[in-house]
Design an enzyme around this catalytic site. Structure first.
Site, short mmCIF file in Angstrom:
data_model
loop_
_atom_site.label_atom_id
_atom_site.label_comp_id
_atom_site.label_asym_id
_atom_site.label_seq_id
_atom_site.Cartn_x
_atom_site.Cartn_y
_atom_site.Cartn_z
N CYS A 30 -2.87 51.42 -13.16
CA CYS A 30 -2.78 49.70 -12.15
C CYS A 30 -1.56 48.71 -13.52
CB CYS A 30 -4.11 48.71 -11.78
SG CYS A 30 -4.85 48.39 -13.11
N CYS B 63 -9.16 52.43 -15.27
CA CYS B 63 -10.14 51.46 -15.49
C CYS B 63 -11.08 51.70 -13.84
CB CYS B 63 -9.64 50.12 -15.06
SG CYS B 63 -8.48 49.13 -13.41
N CYS C 242 -3.39 47.33 -15.51
CA CYS C 242 -3.85 48.71 -16.99
C CYS C 242 -2.83 48.35 -17.93
CB CYS C 242 -4.80 49.42 -16.46
SG CYS C 242 -6.05 49.80 -15.89
N CYS D 15 -7.63 53.35 -9.97
CA CYS D 15 -6.77 53.35 -11.67
C CYS D 15 -6.96 54.56 -12.31
CB CYS D 15 -6.52 52.22 -12.13
SG CYS D 15 -5.98 52.48 -13.73
N ASP E 189 -61.90 25.81 -31.22
CA ASP E 189 -62.95 26.96 -30.68
C ASP E 189 -63.55 26.80 -29.60
OD1 ASP E 189 -62.91 28.08 -33.23
OD2 ASP E 189 -64.66 27.21 -34.37
ZN LIG Z 1 -6.33 49.91 -14.06
#
Ligand SMILES: [Zn+2]
Length: 990
Positions: free
Chosen positions: A25, A80, A28, A77, A314
């Site tokens: 893509c 990614c 990217c 893609c 206690d």
């Molecule tokens: Zn990508």
């Protein structure tokens, strides 16, 4: 985008197309090219996805073709997996949509994270290999990580679906994690076993021991660093292949813990504080912890709890009085904001369900406040009631009379005990001797052999052992004092109320005080119908209080006393809504602000608008008058010393200046009720240092004196400001500042460099005391106009604009720092962050109109000169980093109402007014009176004023100023100075 970036992007795209990787893509590609601007990513659209067969208009033939295609899913893609592609993310978002829209968390903003399959790193590595080979200008280190770019694109998308605000940074408490899983992840990673054989043989062994996956993220990253390119290509496809399947989206939401605190009373002698288990077997049916949490569990949703308390009693001891402070941490809570009264409802339920445990003051506290639970545990005082019985042994037959016992015990004060660890706790505590004190004892006789003993002890005293002696492991003990065996039948803890008010010990839960801030944002329609509240004072008297200043989501309303005065309504414990007077709320979710009682009562606070203006006018008049008469009657008479003895001249001017500062600060604190909150490091006034700070308002310097007074050790500092040239001309102010050797800048760097250099050398060589140079690196104060300019500058320089600051300029700072360092007169650099959380006086005029901050906050950080870089670029970066830190601090303060980080509990409180401040205030007022009514109206006084004014007007106009004259005198003597000044005239005009 820069040209080189565009070139790299195109080159990468070219190579990818060549390799038949055009399904990678565009985002990217930007990432790989190292483009770091989020808006560039948002501009890019998806690659066109092949139409699916839902489209009826499509020709049959194309449809058939699609069906034949080997991949039936639209190409995602391969770099990614599609998480950067809008259409694929839209599908994923619709899958997880219901989870997001039905989010059970009430937080109104969130931060985003994404977890991706480990094998994604292999894909990226493979791509990097090929691009390094084939794209000139590609640099692996510049690639933007997929997670980072993903957030830029998807933050707004999640925001839209969730209807909450997306924020970045670590201040957010609510986290949304988008989880991406891929079916073939494991299979893909398997190649590593062959790639790094030795390593994974070892790991295979470990895997059995630790039950972790064979290829973890860390392991993979390490392997990728070590493996050679050749080896990698052998076992993994370069470029990477298309993913075989579509990823599976999921979402995980978490919220940081919240903390519920309160006090409990225990009215049973059979109930342990926490579940009592011995070898897995229950010894008691329930516990304080379980009784309280069961109703909280019913009302609120969270994952788990942690209980802690300020000490424990206690099983057989009752907890009476004001009760014991406790705290529940609720992890991953769905509800984090509460309406007034909501927690009180829960408290009511707890108290209704159990008669043996009662809870009060249930409230939400901040994490930072939780450590107060354990703070000062040792210094606390505890009060007990013990039922004691005399058990005369065989030998002693005659019992002491009750009257004798009472007389004997009540005479004892501050008895010191040596307690060896009691036998009953030896199995869990180390055997040691502890020193504890019994402060006093009171005896109430009951029968001939029984009496009630009320005793006050240091926290941590074993009271039972003090009574019976524990085989003389506690010395002295009651048995030894009374020379008869004494046994204890019952014991109660009575947490006395005076404990709350003990000075020096910070109370964990004090009753609501005026000035209290809501820890949660509330708005008028959030349960409170009217902004007016009634507040009931502790002794029963009802006083009126109002809620002040609620607007946006983050503003915190503040409760004020009847006159809008913080300090006169101190002990407010109950709060009642005016609309519903029958209901009294025990101020459940309100955090008491810590105010020191010793603060003076401000004389002028809480008045109407006109009085406020008058008050501002009076302040400015006093302020300016003190400067003017300070010049005429304190400073000007010193001028002859300039020629006679410059050492004395400098000493006198420095000391007088500090005295004036202290008058100004005292006026602000004592009369106007301004509170200074100073946190962080102290300023060492025995050293030469450089102070840098942000310039929020034109009058910052006026409040800086207060910060310096309270943060300097010792208090007598010697600060020199770096100021604009114009200030020099202002009558009085400018004149005294010239004489006090302040630094002036003209903004013409060539002149400034010479003049400032001379002044610095002069200060380094001749200062009467160590000095602190104060510089505003922003150059000017923050206004709408300067902010706009600064933002432009930031954008031009590829930086994020600041929200609360201007961009710092480095020239002056680096010059001062390096020159002082050269002169070896720089011992420290202090970075100050100033903030005015309520009112900000923008300039002198608004101060005169009565705008006065109620609180001034300052955080101080000290740096050693060696911490500073030596290069100009380095200094520039260093300063930029300091400003980034400031921005974060200021955001927390203004947006989330978090105060600056405090190093001690003292720093969370306003600075106390020092005794000498009263003295300075009175002395100055007397001095002002004397000047105005006696000296100024007299003939000689008036003549003196005219002459000394004329002198300074001439000097300011025709020379660089008195400080310059001082330098020249020091260098060349009287005649040399006159000569130099004469010749400096023509230079000044150009
Ligand atoms: Zn990508």
């Amino acid at each position: 985008m820069w040209t080189h970036e565009i070139e790299t992007v195109e080159a990468i795209q070219g190579v990818l197309n060549e390799l038949d990787c055009s399904d990678i893509c565009r985002r990217c590609v930007l990432r790989l090219a190292g483009v770091k601007k989020s808006h560039e990513f948002l501009k890019v659209a998806d690659p066109p996805t092949p139409a699916t067969d839902q489209d009826p208009t499509e020709p049959e033939s194309k449809k058939a073709k699609l069906a034949e295609a080997p991949l039936s899913i639209p190409p995602c893609c391969r770099a990614c997996l599609g998480i950067m592609q809008d259409s694929i993310m839209a599908e994923a978002l619709s899958q997880i949509g219901p989870q997001l829209t039905d989010c059970p968390f009430d937080a109104d903003h969130f931060t985003l994270a994404v977890s991706v399959p480990t094998s994604l790193a292999l894909r990226e590595h493979s791509l990097k290999l090929i691009l390094t080979d084939r794209v000139p200008g590609f640099f692996e280190g510049c690639v933007v990580p997929v997670k980072q770019a993903w957030k830029w694109i998807n933050g707004p998308k999640f925001e839209a679906v969730m209807g909450k605000k997306f924020v970045t940074g670590d201040s957010c408490q609510f986290f949304v994690e988008f989880q991406v899983t891929l079916a073939e992840d494991e299979a893909e990673k398997a190649c590593l076993v062959d790639m790094c054989k030795l390593e994974y043989l070892q790991r295979q062994h470990k895997q059995k021991t630790y039950h972790m996956g064979l290829v973890t993220r860390v392991a993979l990253e390490k392997s990728l660093q070590d493996v050679s390119d050749e080896q990698f290509r052998k076992h993994y496809p370069v470029p990477p292949t298309r993913p075989l399947s579509r990823f599976q989206p999921d979402v995980k939401m978490t919220h940081n813990s919240i903390f519920l605190a309160g006090r409990y009373n225990k009215y049973s002698r059979e109930l342990p504080q926490t579940p009592w288990l011995v070898d897995g077997e229950r010894k008691a049916e329930s516990s304080v912890e379980e009784l309280i949490i069961s109703d909280i569990k019913e009302a609120l949703v969270f994952d788990s709890t942690n209980f802690s308390s300020s000490g424990r009693e206690d099983v057989d001891v009752r907890m009476l009085g004001d009760g014991r402070p406790f705290l529940f941490e609720l992890t991953n809570p769905r509800q984090t904001m509460f309406k007034p009264g909501e927690l009180y409802e829960i408290q009511k339920k707890i108290n209704a369900h159990s008669k043996i445990v009662q809870v009060h003051d249930l409230q939400l506290v901040k994490k930072a406040e939780t450590n107060r639970l354990k703070e000062g545990e040792d210094q606390k005082t505890k009060t007990y009631n013990a039922l004691c019985r005399l058990c005369p042994g065989k030998n002693s037959t005659n019992l002491m009379s009750m009257t004798d016992i009472k007389a004997k015990l009540e005479l004892i004060k501050n008895l010191e005990l040596k307690q060896r660890t009691p036998i009953r706790v030896l199995h869990r505590r180390p055997n040691a001797v502890r020193k504890r004190s019994v402060y006093f004892m009171e005896v109430t006789p009951l029968t001939s052999d029984q009496f009630k003993l009320r005793l006050s002890t240091q926290a941590g005293t074993y009271v039972k052992e003090f009574v019976h002696g524990d085989f003389d492991r506690t010395i002295p003990n009651l048995s030894s004092i009374l020379e008869t065996e004494v046994d204890i039948l019952a014991l109660d803890v009575e947490n006395p109320s005076e404990q709350r008010n003990t000075d020096g010990v910070v109370p964990f839960f004090s009753p609501l005080m005026a000035g209290t801030k809501w820890n949660q944002p509330i708005s008028p329609n959030n349960g409170l119908a009217s902004p007016s509240l009634e507040v009931e004072e502790e002794d029963g008297e009802v006083v009126k209080a109002t809620i002040f200043g609620w607007t946006k989501t983050h503003s915190a309303p503040v409760v004020h006393g009847p006159n809008g005065n913080d300090d006169d309504a101190l002990h407010l414990s109950k709060l009642r809504l005016c609309d519903n007077p029958s209901e009294t709320y025990h101020v459940p979710n309100i955090i008491p602000s810590l105010r020191k009682r010793s603060l003076p009562h401000p004389i002028l606070v809480g008045m109407n608008e006109r009085l406020k203006q008058a008050k501002g006018l009076v302040y400015c008049t006093l302020w300016y008058l003190s400067i003017m008469v300070g010049y005429y009657f304190l400073y000007a008479p010193l001028l002859p010393l300039l020629i006679i003895n410059r050492k004395w001249y400098r000493r006198a001017t420095d000391v007088l200046y500090t005295i004036w500062e202290s008058f100004n600060v005292s006026l602000l604190e004592i009369v106007y009720g301004v509170r200074f909150f100073v946190s962080g490091d102290a300023i060492c006034s025995n050293e030469n240092s450089l102070i840098i700070l942000n310039h929020r308002t034109r009058v910052d310097w006026n409040f800086l004196w207060g910060v310096l007074l309270h943060s300097s050790v010792p208090q007598s500092h010697n600060a020199k400001l770096v100021l604009k040239q114009e200030v020099k001309q202002i009558p009085g102010v400018g004149w005294t500042m010239q004489m006090a050797r302040f630094l002036y800048i003209t903004r013409k760097w060539q002149t400034d460099e010479i003049k400032m250099g001379q002044m610095l050398d002069h200060l380094s060589a001749h200062s009467s005391a160590p000095f602190q140079l104060v510089l505003f690196p922003e150059g000017t104060n923050l206004t709408k106009e300067t902010k706009a300019k600064s933002d432009q500058f930031a954008i031009k320089n590829q930086q994020e604009p600041f929200a609360y600051l201007l961009h710092p300029r480095t020239t002056g700072f680096s010059f001062l720092a390096s020159r002082l360092r050269e002169n070896q007169s720089l011992n420290a650099i202090y970075d100050l962050t100033m903030a005015y959380p309520d009112e900000v006086p923008e300039d002198e005029r608004s101060m005169a109109q009565g705008v006065m901050p109620r609180e001034v906050h300052c955080h101080i950080k000290r740096y050693k000169p060696n911490d500073l870089p030596t290069t100009l670029l380095g200094l520039d970066k260093w300063l930029q980093e300091r400003w980034n830190e400031k921005e974060q601090l200021l955001e927390k303060l203004y947006e989330q109402r978090l105060s600056f980080p405090a190093y001690s509990s003292q720093q969370t409180m306003p600075q106390p007014v020092l005794p000498f401040q009263y003295l300075t205030l009175i002395a100055w007022l007397v001095f002002l009176y004397q000047c105005v009514f006696h000296w100024i109206p007299s003939f000689w006084g008036f003549t003196w004023i005219v002459l000394s004014s004329a002198l300074m007007v001439v000097i300011s106009r025709f020379t660089y100023g008195m400080q310059e004259i001082e330098i020249q005198l020091e260098k060349h003597g009287l005649f040399g100075m006159l000569y130099q000044c004469w010749f400096s005239l023509p230079r000044k005009s150009d």
